[in-house]
Design a protein around this motif. Sequence first.
Motif, PDB file in Angstrom:
ATOM      1  N   THR A 162      21.474  34.774 -33.424  1.00  0.00           N
ATOM      2  CA  THR A 162      22.872  34.600 -32.967  1.00  0.00           C
ATOM      3  C   THR A 162      23.841  34.859 -34.137  1.00  0.00           C
ATOM      4  OG1 THR A 162      22.168  32.956 -31.352  1.00  0.00           O
ATOM      5  CG2 THR A 162      24.537  32.999 -31.931  1.00  0.00           C
ATOM      6  N   SER A 211      15.500  34.045 -30.926  1.00  0.00           N
ATOM      7  CA  SER A 211      16.934  34.276 -30.619  1.00  0.00           C
ATOM      8  C   SER A 211      17.702  34.383 -31.940  1.00  0.00           C
ATOM      9  CB  SER A 211      17.484  33.114 -29.773  1.00  0.00           C
ATOM     10  OG  SER A 211      18.880  33.290 -29.592  1.00  0.00           O
ATOM     11  N   SER A 216      24.205  37.261 -29.082  1.00  0.00           N
ATOM     12  CA  SER A 216      22.823  36.948 -29.490  1.00  0.00           C
ATOM     13  C   SER A 216      21.886  38.030 -28.975  1.00  0.00           C
ATOM     14  CB  SER A 216      22.366  35.603 -28.907  1.00  0.00           C
ATOM     15  OG  SER A 216      23.191  34.552 -29.382  1.00  0.00           O
TER      16      SER A 216
END
Length: 407
Positions: free
Chosen positions: A345, A343, A362
Motif C-alpha cells: 500500500t 498487499s 494498493s
Amino acid sequence: YTVQVTNAAGCQSVASLGTTVIVGTPPATPTISAGGSTTFCAGGSVTLTSSAGTSYLWSNGATTASISPTTSGTYTVQVTNASGCQSLASTGTVVTVNALPTQPTISAGGPTTFCTGGSVTLTASTGTSYLWSTGATTAAITPTTSGTYTVQVTNAAGCQSVASTVTTVTVNTLPGQPTISAGGLTTFCAGGSVTLTASAGTSYLWSTGATTAAISPTTSGTYSVQVTNAAGCQSTASAGTVVTVNALPAQPTISASGPTTFCAGGSVTLTSSAGTSYVWSNGATSTAITPTTSGTYTVQVTNAFGCQSIVSAGTTVTVNALPSQPTITAGGPTTFCSGGSVSLTATPATSYVWSDGSLSPSINPSSTGTYTVQVTNAAGCQSIASAPTTVTVNSLPATPTITAKNS
C-alpha cells in the motif's frame, strides 16, 4: 504900408507910421518815404520819413522828421520852412498792422510717454501754415524721440503766432533681448519636464502666454520670452529654446511559451514585446526569461530615445510542489510461497502509478519482483518513485511420490 482913418465928423487923420509886410513862399507839399513795408504784423513797425523841412507836424502829432507807427492808420505830414511857412499836408501813407494769430495749442493723439519703436502724433490748432521747433512745416508731426516740441502758426495775413506751450515727449528705452537658462536637459521623455528661466525683468510674457519668471514645459516646442522693464517697455523676444519630449514606448505585453502553471522542475519562457532594451521584475535584461519559481513577472522596455515604458501587466507563474517521495507498506511478509501474495500500500495521494502499471492505492503482487510507486497530488504533480520493495515468491517443492515397499 500906412493907414489914415476918418472919424464920424469926416475928419481924416494923418497917415500912420509905415509897416513893412514881407510875404514868404510856402514850402512844397512834403512827401513821405517808408523804410519798409507799410503792411506788417502786430509787434512790428515801419519808419516813415518826411521830405526835408525846418520843422514837422505829423497827423499823429509827432514833430520829428521820422515816425515809426505800430498801429494801422493813414499818416500825413506838414513841414515848415525857414520862413515859418507851413506846407500843405502830404498825401496820406496807409499803414496796415495785421493781428497775430492766437497762441496755438498742441493736441496729442495718444500718450506722450512711450517705448522705443512707438510714436505719438502732435497736431497744431488751425493755421494757414505751420513751423514746428523741429523745423517741420506740416499741421502735425509724429515724433519718435524724446524732446520738447512747440509750434508757431501763420494766418492768412502772413503773421506768425507766438510759440505754443511746450509738449514734452518721453521715449523710454526697451530692455535688452532676454536670455533663457534651462535647469536641466531640454530633451527628455514624456512625463518629465525642464525649468526654463528668463533673465531679469519687471514682468514676463512667454510664448505660451505664461507670465512667470520661469516655466516648466512638458511638451515639445520652441519657447521664447519677452521681458518688461520698470518703464513698462517690452523687449524683443528671446532666441527660442527648443524642448523635445520623446514619447514613451507602448506598454509592453508578455507572451508565454506554454502553461504558466506547472510542477517543480518545469519552466515556461516569457517573452516581451519588442523594445530596444528590457528590464524584468526579476532584474533580467534579456528579451525573454524562463522562470522556474512562482511569482508575478513584469517587464519594462526602452525605445531608441532611451525612454522607458510603463510596467507591463503582470504574468503570474505558479510552480506547484511535487508530492513527497511515497513509501510502500507491506501488509505481510514480502517473501512467501507460490500461491500466496502480499498487499503493498502506497502513502495516501490523489492518484497512483505502480511499476507494474497498476493505478490503485494498493497492489497484491503474487510474483517475484521489485515494486515501486509514484503518487500524484491535487495539483497534478507526480512524485519521484518510492524506494523499491522486493517481493520474493518461492516455488513450491515438487509433488512428492510415495513408493510402497513390500515387506
